[in-house]
Design an enzyme around this catalytic site. Structure first.
Site, PDB file in Angstrom:
ATOM      1  N   GLY A  35       0.838  -1.206   0.000  1.00 43.61           N
ATOM      2  CA  GLY A  35       0.000   0.000   0.000  1.00 43.61           C
ATOM      3  C   GLY A  35       0.869   1.250   0.000  1.00 43.61           C
ATOM      4  CG  PHE A  54       0.114   9.249  -4.661  1.00 43.31           C
ATOM      5  CD1 PHE A  54       1.484   9.459  -4.608  1.00 43.31           C
ATOM      6  CD2 PHE A  54      -0.683   9.815  -3.690  1.00 43.31           C
ATOM      7  CE1 PHE A  54       2.040  10.224  -3.598  1.00 43.31           C
ATOM      8  CE2 PHE A  54      -0.131  10.581  -2.671  1.00 43.31           C
ATOM      9  CZ  PHE A  54       1.226  10.787  -2.628  1.00 43.31           C
ATOM     10  CD1 TRP A  77      -1.632   1.453  -5.879  1.00 40.42           C
ATOM     11  CD2 TRP A  77      -1.892   3.268  -4.596  1.00 40.42           C
ATOM     12  NE1 TRP A  77      -2.662   2.200  -6.404  1.00 40.42           N
ATOM     13  CE2 TRP A  77      -2.841   3.309  -5.641  1.00 40.42           C
ATOM     14  CE3 TRP A  77      -1.873   4.307  -3.667  1.00 40.42           C
ATOM     15  CZ2 TRP A  77      -3.767   4.350  -5.775  1.00 40.42           C
ATOM     16  CZ3 TRP A  77      -2.779   5.344  -3.795  1.00 40.42           C
ATOM     17  CH2 TRP A  77      -3.720   5.351  -4.839  1.00 40.42           C
ATOM     18  CG  HIS A  78       0.278   6.106  -1.188  1.00 37.72           C
ATOM     19  ND1 HIS A  78      -0.090   4.949  -0.561  1.00 37.72           N
ATOM     20  CD2 HIS A  78      -0.775   6.954  -1.079  1.00 37.72           C
ATOM     21  CE1 HIS A  78      -1.315   5.098  -0.074  1.00 37.72           C
ATOM     22  NE2 HIS A  78      -1.748   6.305  -0.385  1.00 37.72           N
ATOM     23  N   GLY A  79       3.844   5.752  -4.174  1.00 46.94           N
ATOM     24  CA  GLY A  79       4.907   6.391  -4.929  1.00 46.94           C
ATOM     25  C   GLY A  79       6.170   5.580  -4.926  1.00 46.94           C
TER      26      GLY A  79
END
Lengths: 475, 291
Positions: free
Chosen positions: A319, A475, A322-324
């Site tokens: 997770g 993102f 996933w953001h960056g």
């Protein structure tokens, strides 16, 4: 195109009247064309990625449905995953993994000559690939029948209100809504406007007003004393909340005006009494996606404590990633994984200690809220910092408790404005728990008129204009 | 029909509230003791008019008044650009009469300023045709925004300051800290830089000086002091002075390196109260404040 731009205002002014005057396939064609224009305005070349993802998942979904052989069904699912995650991996993570690989080799004394590509990150790729993937996974799990109409499916993937920053809507919830023509409904329309205005207020008035202070703090943490850094971190917790939930509100509001229902994406997350509750209130569409398609696929909590902890940590690490494409995001995920593990392990004992100490209920609640907020803010430091060095400077700066002996001082007028706007936001959100303003807007026409006018005044008076992009676009 | 009434009600309420709110805020702004409110109220007449960016704020008014007996008004502002400064001085003279002396810190001839600053002065647009024209020319979107929503004109730090100084004087503010040891140590590692001025800025200054001609105003152009190790990093002060002289036919008085030691500085570019007093003593002794 971004919501807080003049271009978007023109887009909406043209899109909405035409949309409601069309029916059936013509309306779908208009919605798809509008969505592609909305996305292509930023960079038309990346429309091809959405088109590829759409066509391939549409085809694979249909094939999977008619295929009885479990092995072949798995191969089809794998193809969908390889395509979607491949696109995501290449455009978002190629440079990150290459750089990390080179850095690792350098640690072993090697000096490899690897050419990295300067790849532009297509806006919203993390959102629409997850949305498209949920379609094929649900068909594989036999929870969904494939969509027979490619036009409808393409509109589902690219629908402009939530295309670039969510909420991530599931095919099973969203596709059926495309199967009927939504007539213009006054109540839906006004309720949508209310949510859009509230979203704009959160974005342009609150989030963007806090931004200068935060940029200063994280740009040069060594130049500020602990109290200023603390203000910067607290402001960031509200900036990211208002920026992202503001976007979600605008998206949900526009979708409602067009006749569609999206799920809530945020529910006052800073009023959470625990971290599992926080994740049921923060970016709900992503956390539920990760729960349903990753955590449960890994076994969830059904295979004993050790594996449950492992699954929690893996889910949060991914997770974070996933953001960056940065280790700071991974560490942010790690911290939240750790929080969830500790909470799971410790919550009963913690409750027992509180009971033993005979703390009043209100005090227990306050302690819980503050603890969750404190640790969430601690994790935000890594999320916001460009690298670990900056994060450590911020943490050391705060822990150093240097008082007001700053090299630089903050503009007290911006700080005062920020504090005032955050206070207003909290008052509205706390009172909303009791009165549900969204319902009151629908029931009471006088309140509706007054609240719309007040929000317009507040946006004009407090808003920061100049098309500041939404944080979650990256993102 | 009912829905149409509803839309009209929102629009009318939004419009009326916007105008009423702006009127209220405009009244508050007018009554404020903030320097620009006094300027546009015609309540800022003085012998010595002082202007610059944040570095111009070190022209510490109470000390000048105490030492010289002259009345002063300082209309400097953080990041003030030359084009806006020119408008403010001209408006000052129109509304308050000509001062006897105009003292200008020329280091505001630099492109590195906050572009949104000018839009902050939106709230004084109804009081000034010059400001209105400048806004319309440089920031048409903000100007148009202010026409659509009058409340939007008050959406700025300038208004917050007008509110803050509503019933108190803004004459007495000056940094009172001493440059920190960290900053002192870091000064050696700073990169050199050049002032980034443009021909348009030089024209604005020349135009201002032309405006003051015939109004019996003595004008002095100065460069206020920098923290000495910082001053060494500026590559083109000489060129800047030369360019100003060519554009205005006026010599720039260079005090950039006139204050030594650390006690007089709040940071690299700004004197604190102690330093400002020492610097103003120097100006008085050199006859810069004579007219």
């Amino acid at each position: 195109m971004i919501f807080n731009s003049l271009t978007f205002l023109v887009f909406v002014a043209v899109f909405l009247p035409v949309y409601f005057n069309l029916k059936g396939r013509n309306r779908l064609i208009w919605a798809l064309a509008g969505s592609y224009l909305f996305y292509g305005w930023w960079d038309w070349r990346f429309l091809s990625l959405i088109a590829i993802s759409t066509m391939v998942d549409f085809y694979l979904g249909s094939k999977m449905h008619v295929e009885d052989d479990e092995r072949k069904r798995k191969q089809l699912l794998l193809a969908s995953m390889v395509l979607n995650l491949g696109l995501l991996g290449f455009f978002k993570y190629f440079g990150f993994f290459t750089d990390s690989f080179v850095a690792m080799l350098q640690n072993f004394g090697l000096n490899p000559s690897i050419h990295t590509l300067n790849i532009i990150l297509p806006v919203g790729i993390s959102f629409y690939t997850f949305q498209s993937m949920s379609y094929t996974i649900d068909i594989f799990r036999k929870k969904l029948t494939p969509e027979p109409d490619v036009l409808r499916f393409a509109t589902f993937v690219a629908f402009w209100p939530q295309l670039v920053a969510g909420p991530i809507v599931r095919a099973s919830d969203f596709l059926p809504q495309f199967r009927k023509d939504h007539n213009f409904e006054w109540n839906r329309f006004t309720s949508g406007i209310a949510q859009v205005l509230w979203g704009f207020f959160k974005k342009v008035a609150v989030a963007d007003s806090l931004s200068p202070i935060i940029d200063q703090c994280f740009g040069e943490p060594n130049a500020f004393a602990s109290i200023y850094l603390l203000i910067g971190v607290v402001f960031y917790s509200f900036q990211i909340y208002c920026d992202f939930s503001g976007y979600s509100d605008i998206a949900i509001g526009f979708a409602r005006m067009l006749g569609f229902d999206f799920p809530h994406n945020f529910r006052t997350p800073y009023f959470s009494k625990g971290f599992s509750e926080f994740w049921r209130r923060w970016h709900i569409s992503l956390s539920s996606w990760l729960r349903d398609y990753l955590y449960i696929s890994l076994g969830g909590n059904r295979k004993g404590n050790v594996k449950t902890y492992r699954n929690l940590m893996l889910t949060m690490l991914l997770g974070g990633l996933w953001h960056g494409a940065n280790w700071t995001f991974v560490f942010w995920g790690f911290l939240h994984g750790l929080y969830l593990m500790v909470e799971r392990f410790w919550s009963k004992s913690f409750g027992a200690i509180m009971d033993f100490l005979r703390f009043p209920k209100a005090l227990k609640l306050t302690i819980n809220l503050l603890l969750v907020y404190f640790f969430t803010c601690f994790a935000w430091i890594f999320f916001r910092s460009p690298d670990f060095g900056t994060a450590m400077e911020v943490i050391n700066g705060i822990a150093g408790l240097e008082g007001f002996n700053a090299v630089n001082i903050m503009n007290k007028f911006i700080v005062m404005k920020g504090v005032m706007l955050i206070s207003f936001l909290l008052v509205v959100e706390i009172s909303d728990l009791k009165w549900n303003w969204g319902e009151v807007v629908l029931r009471n026409p006088v309140f509706r008129v007054a609240s719309f006018a007040v929000l317009l005044w507040m946006i004009a008076f407090f808003g920061t204009f100049g098309s500041n992009a939404f944080i979650y676009f990256q993102f | 029909m009912k829905n149409l009434t509803w839309i009209l009600a929102v629009l009318i309420l939004a419009f009326v509230g916007d105008r009423a709110g702006a009127w209220l805020l405009g009244t508050i702004t007018q009554q404020s003791q903030f320097r620009y409110s006094r300027l546009y109220n015609g309540a800022a007449a003085c012998d010595v008019l002082l202007i610059g960016n944040s570095r111009g704020l070190i022209f510490y008014q109470p000390y000048i008044e105490e030492k010289t007996g002259l009345s002063t008004t300082n209309i400097s502002y953080n990041g003030l650009p030359m084009d806006l400064a020119s408008v403010l001085v001209k408006d000052f003279i129109d509304k308050n009469g000509a001062p006897k002396l105009l003292l200008v810190d020329v280091t505001m001839l630099d492109k590195r300023m906050d572009e949104r600053l000018l839009t902050g002065f939106n709230l004084y647009v109804p009081d000034s045709d010059r400001l209105s024209k400048l806004m319309e020319e440089k920031y048409p979107t903000s100007y148009f925004g202010g026409q659509v929503s009058n409340l939007y004109r008050y959406n700025s730090e300038v208004f917050q300051r007008a509110l803050y100084y509503w019933n108190r004087s803004d004459k007495d503010w000056l940094l009172d800290r001493v440059i920190s040891p960290t900053m002192q140590a870091n000064a050696a590692y700073l990169d050199s830089f050049d002032y980034d001025y443009s021909p348009e800025m030089l024209n604005d200054l020349a135009d201002l000086l032309q405006f003051t001609e015939g109004k019996n105003i003595k004008v002095e152009l100065v460069i206020n002091p920098y923290y000495p190790p910082f001053a060494e990093k500026i590559g083109n002060l000489g060129t800047l002075k030369e360019a100003i002289k060519n554009a205005t036919q006026k010599e720039v008085l260079d005090y950039s390196n006139s204050i030594q030691g650390v006690e007089g500085f709040g940071d690299y570019q700004h004197l604190n109260k102690t330093g400002a007093k020492a610097y103003l003593d120097m100006l008085i002794e050199d006859g810069v404040l004579d007219y």
